[in-house]
Write a protein that holds these residues in place. Structure first.
Motif, PDB file in Angstrom:
ATOM      1  N   TRP A 187      98.866  63.885  32.511  1.00 60.60           N
ATOM      2  CA  TRP A 187      98.093  62.650  32.644  1.00 60.60           C
ATOM      3  C   TRP A 187      98.998  61.438  32.437  1.00 60.60           C
ATOM      4  O   TRP A 187      98.924  60.460  33.193  1.00 60.60           O
ATOM      5  CB  TRP A 187      96.939  62.654  31.640  1.00 60.60           C
ATOM      6  N   LEU A 188      99.875  61.482  31.397  1.00 61.16           N
ATOM      7  CA  LEU A 188     100.800  60.383  31.150  1.00 61.16           C
ATOM      8  C   LEU A 188     101.708  60.148  32.350  1.00 61.16           C
ATOM      9  O   LEU A 188     101.907  59.014  32.797  1.00 61.16           O
ATOM     10  CB  LEU A 188     101.671  60.678  29.917  1.00 61.16           C
ATOM     11  N   LEU A 207     101.444  61.298  35.629  1.00 61.56           N
ATOM     12  CA  LEU A 207     100.778  60.967  36.894  1.00 61.56           C
ATOM     13  C   LEU A 207     100.247  59.535  36.920  1.00 61.56           C
ATOM     14  O   LEU A 207     100.163  58.918  37.980  1.00 61.56           O
ATOM     15  CB  LEU A 207      99.638  61.942  37.166  1.00 61.56           C
ATOM     16  N   ASN A 208      99.878  59.011  35.750  1.00 63.90           N
ATOM     17  CA  ASN A 208      99.299  57.672  35.677  1.00 63.90           C
ATOM     18  C   ASN A 208     100.286  56.606  35.206  1.00 63.90           C
ATOM     19  O   ASN A 208      99.906  55.452  35.016  1.00 63.90           O
ATOM     20  CB  ASN A 208      98.069  57.677  34.771  1.00 63.90           C
ATOM     21  N   SER A 209     101.539  57.005  34.982  1.00 67.46           N
ATOM     22  CA  SER A 209     102.579  56.064  34.541  1.00 67.46           C
ATOM     23  C   SER A 209     102.141  55.274  33.312  1.00 67.46           C
ATOM     24  O   SER A 209     102.301  54.050  33.239  1.00 67.46           O
ATOM     25  CB  SER A 209     102.956  55.098  35.673  1.00 67.46           C
ATOM     26  N   VAL A 210     101.578  55.973  32.342  1.00 60.74           N
ATOM     27  CA  VAL A 210     101.088  55.339  31.120  1.00 60.74           C
ATOM     28  C   VAL A 210     102.244  55.199  30.125  1.00 60.74           C
ATOM     29  O   VAL A 210     103.029  56.125  29.936  1.00 60.74           O
ATOM     30  CB  VAL A 210      99.941  56.171  30.499  1.00 60.74           C
ATOM     31  N   THR A 224      91.351  56.274  27.927  1.00 65.60           N
ATOM     32  CA  THR A 224      90.623  55.344  28.797  1.00 65.60           C
ATOM     33  C   THR A 224      91.560  54.411  29.556  1.00 65.60           C
ATOM     34  O   THR A 224      91.119  53.654  30.405  1.00 65.60           O
ATOM     35  CB  THR A 224      89.629  54.480  27.991  1.00 65.60           C
ATOM     36  N   ARG A 227      93.982  52.900  32.189  1.00 66.29           N
ATOM     37  CA  ARG A 227      94.116  53.074  33.637  1.00 66.29           C
ATOM     38  C   ARG A 227      95.573  53.299  34.026  1.00 66.29           C
ATOM     39  O   ARG A 227      96.476  53.187  33.213  1.00 66.29           O
ATOM     40  CB  ARG A 227      93.595  51.834  34.357  1.00 66.29           C
ATOM     41  N   GLU A 228      95.783  53.556  35.299  1.00 67.50           N
ATOM     42  CA  GLU A 228      97.131  53.749  35.823  1.00 67.50           C
ATOM     43  C   GLU A 228      98.019  52.540  35.483  1.00 67.50           C
ATOM     44  O   GLU A 228      97.574  51.402  35.569  1.00 67.50           O
ATOM     45  CB  GLU A 228      97.066  53.932  37.339  1.00 67.50           C
ATOM     46  N   PHE A 229      99.236  52.809  35.076  1.00 71.97           N
ATOM     47  CA  PHE A 229     100.223  51.820  34.646  1.00 71.97           C
ATOM     48  C   PHE A 229      99.785  51.085  33.385  1.00 71.97           C
ATOM     49  O   PHE A 229     100.302  50.022  33.061  1.00 71.97           O
ATOM     50  CB  PHE A 229     100.558  50.819  35.767  1.00 71.97           C
TER      51      PHE A 229
END
Length: 110
Positions: free
Chosen positions: A43-44, A46-49, A20, A22-24
């Motif tokens: 996902w990690l 592309l979203n810079s998690v 859940t 969000r980006e960064f």
């Protein structure tokens, strides 16, 4: 957003909560999950998690927590403490089994 899961949370619940973000965003894992926790690499990326993990807490956390309590900066009024003498350990165990629960402590004193 802060989402705290109980220690008994399933791998699926932990993964769902992590997904859940969000980006960064940041996912912080503490303690253990009974199995492998798979998070999708694309996902990690592309979203810079950020994912951080720690088994428990840093070594200096307990002394710092005690210091906060000693100087009155940590509110402990929500706890109910029932004390028993060390010679009454059996009675204390029975009491803890019957009256234990969240914020209920049974303490043995010398």
């Amino acid at each position: 957003m802060l989402d705290l899961l109980p220690p008994s949370a399933s791998v699926a619940a932990v993964r769902a909560a992590a997904m859940t973000v969000r980006e960064f965003g940041r996912v912080v894992l503490m303690g253990g999950v009974g199995d492998e926790l798979a998070l999708p690499y694309p996902w990690l990326m592309l979203n810079s998690v950020t994912v951080r993990g720690r088994w428990m807490y840093p070594r200096d956390a307990v002394p710092k927590l005690i210091a906060l309590a000693r100087c009155g900066l940590l509110d402990l009024t929500q706890f109910e403490v029932d004390e028993f003498a060390l010679s009454s350990a059996g009675e204390a165990v029975e009491h803890a089994a019957e009256a234990g629960g969240r914020f209920r402590l049974t303490v043995l004193r010398p």
